[in-house]
Design a protein around this motif. Sequence first.
Motif, PDB file in Angstrom:
ATOM      1  N   ASP A 172      33.879  57.676  63.911  1.00  0.00           N
ATOM      2  CA  ASP A 172      33.872  58.719  64.941  1.00  0.00           C
ATOM      3  C   ASP A 172      35.285  59.163  65.302  1.00  0.00           C
ATOM      4  O   ASP A 172      35.502  60.330  65.673  1.00  0.00           O
ATOM      5  CB  ASP A 172      33.181  58.217  66.208  1.00  0.00           C
ATOM      6  N   ASP A 175      36.534  62.322  63.786  1.00  0.00           N
ATOM      7  CA  ASP A 175      35.789  63.549  64.076  1.00  0.00           C
ATOM      8  C   ASP A 175      36.692  64.529  64.821  1.00  0.00           C
ATOM      9  O   ASP A 175      37.392  64.145  65.761  1.00  0.00           O
ATOM     10  CB  ASP A 175      34.571  63.202  64.936  1.00  0.00           C
ATOM     11  N   ARG A 177      36.123  66.455  67.102  1.00  0.00           N
ATOM     12  CA  ARG A 177      35.878  66.477  68.554  1.00  0.00           C
ATOM     13  C   ARG A 177      36.879  65.593  69.286  1.00  0.00           C
ATOM     14  O   ARG A 177      37.106  65.780  70.500  1.00  0.00           O
ATOM     15  CB  ARG A 177      34.457  66.002  68.864  1.00  0.00           C
ATOM     16  N   ASN A 218      43.933  63.841  62.441  1.00  0.00           N
ATOM     17  CA  ASN A 218      43.155  64.163  63.641  1.00  0.00           C
ATOM     18  C   ASN A 218      43.982  63.986  64.915  1.00  0.00           C
ATOM     19  O   ASN A 218      43.420  63.922  66.013  1.00  0.00           O
ATOM     20  CB  ASN A 218      41.893  63.296  63.703  1.00  0.00           C
TER      21      ASN A 218
END
Length: 362
Positions: A172, A175, A177, A218
């Motif tokens: 995660d 990701d 987001r 990220n």
Amino acid sequence: MAPAISRTARTSALVGAVAALGLALSACSIAGGAAAPSGSAGTPGGTVTLVTHDSFALSDGLLDDFTERTGYRVEVVQPGDAGTLVNQLVLTKDAPLGDVVFGVDNTFASRAVDEGVVQPYTSAAPAAQDAATYAADGGGALTAVDYGDVCINVDHAWFTEHDVPEPATLDDLTDPRYRDLLVVPSPVTSSPGFAFLLATVGAKGDAWPQYWEALKANGLKVAEGWSDAYSTDFSGGGGGGPRPIVLSYASSPPFTVPEGGDEPTTGALLDTCFRQVEYAGVLAGASNVPGAQALVDFLLSDEVQADIPGSMYMYPVSSAVTLPQEWADWAPLAPQPFEVPAAQITEHREEWLAQWSQTVVG
């Protein structure tokens, strides 16, 4: 999930707890210095020198109790974090810095044993049988004292305020987001940082560098140490930082319960953890072997084991200790932490750190 709390109110409520947490995890402590009574055992003056990391802390009076009970006065030498500690022990093994060491963790235990910086000792303290569960080697040179899980932590309040679902797994964190939301301490300069690197090795195998490339892409931020990451960059750490995802410990959340509240504003992601075990050992070449052995026994005593959760924010190895209720409520251990065999850590440590630096920093 904790209810939404304004950053100003949350920071005010948490600053005292976080300051205490940071003190134990990253600041030097001062050993008790009561004079040894007449008739002390051991070297003249009854002094036993403990070499430990910067996070060592026991409640006031405990080391004085040890002195009164045994006649040994404790002096503390703190050369740095767990990695620096082991490096210094290796460099000085022909002229050891002290008599006994505490704070060698399982990421460095095999190196300490292989380099011959500790000598065998089997404690007869009641908790020694529990400690044997976490044995680092078959020679009995290191005795487990405490353990805990290094895990990703999240700021529940931030995610509630921003209406963003919390991450749950290592995957995660890559990701989009969660772009620009994660901060971790460097594995080169931080023991928990290295533990997290090992978690990714355990989870991803040979593909771990690609995982770190994805984290970097990220918006990963790397801090020098745990204190910088948690107390400065983390939004839930009391310093009002901008990042709501941080590397810390499974035991961190209880210390973020606001004054007057009944739930922490942070939580640990138990699918992201690596378990650390901290050991004590009698140093090879110690000038006060009986004092060193007595201090290892003392670290396994009921009073020290019961003090560890509140003073060093780790789990005691003793099964006789009743944990604080807030730990039972808010600091569960990971059911399946990631693992890397000690032999692999010893063989690949420098290679992995160099590859991490090239991937993330270079």
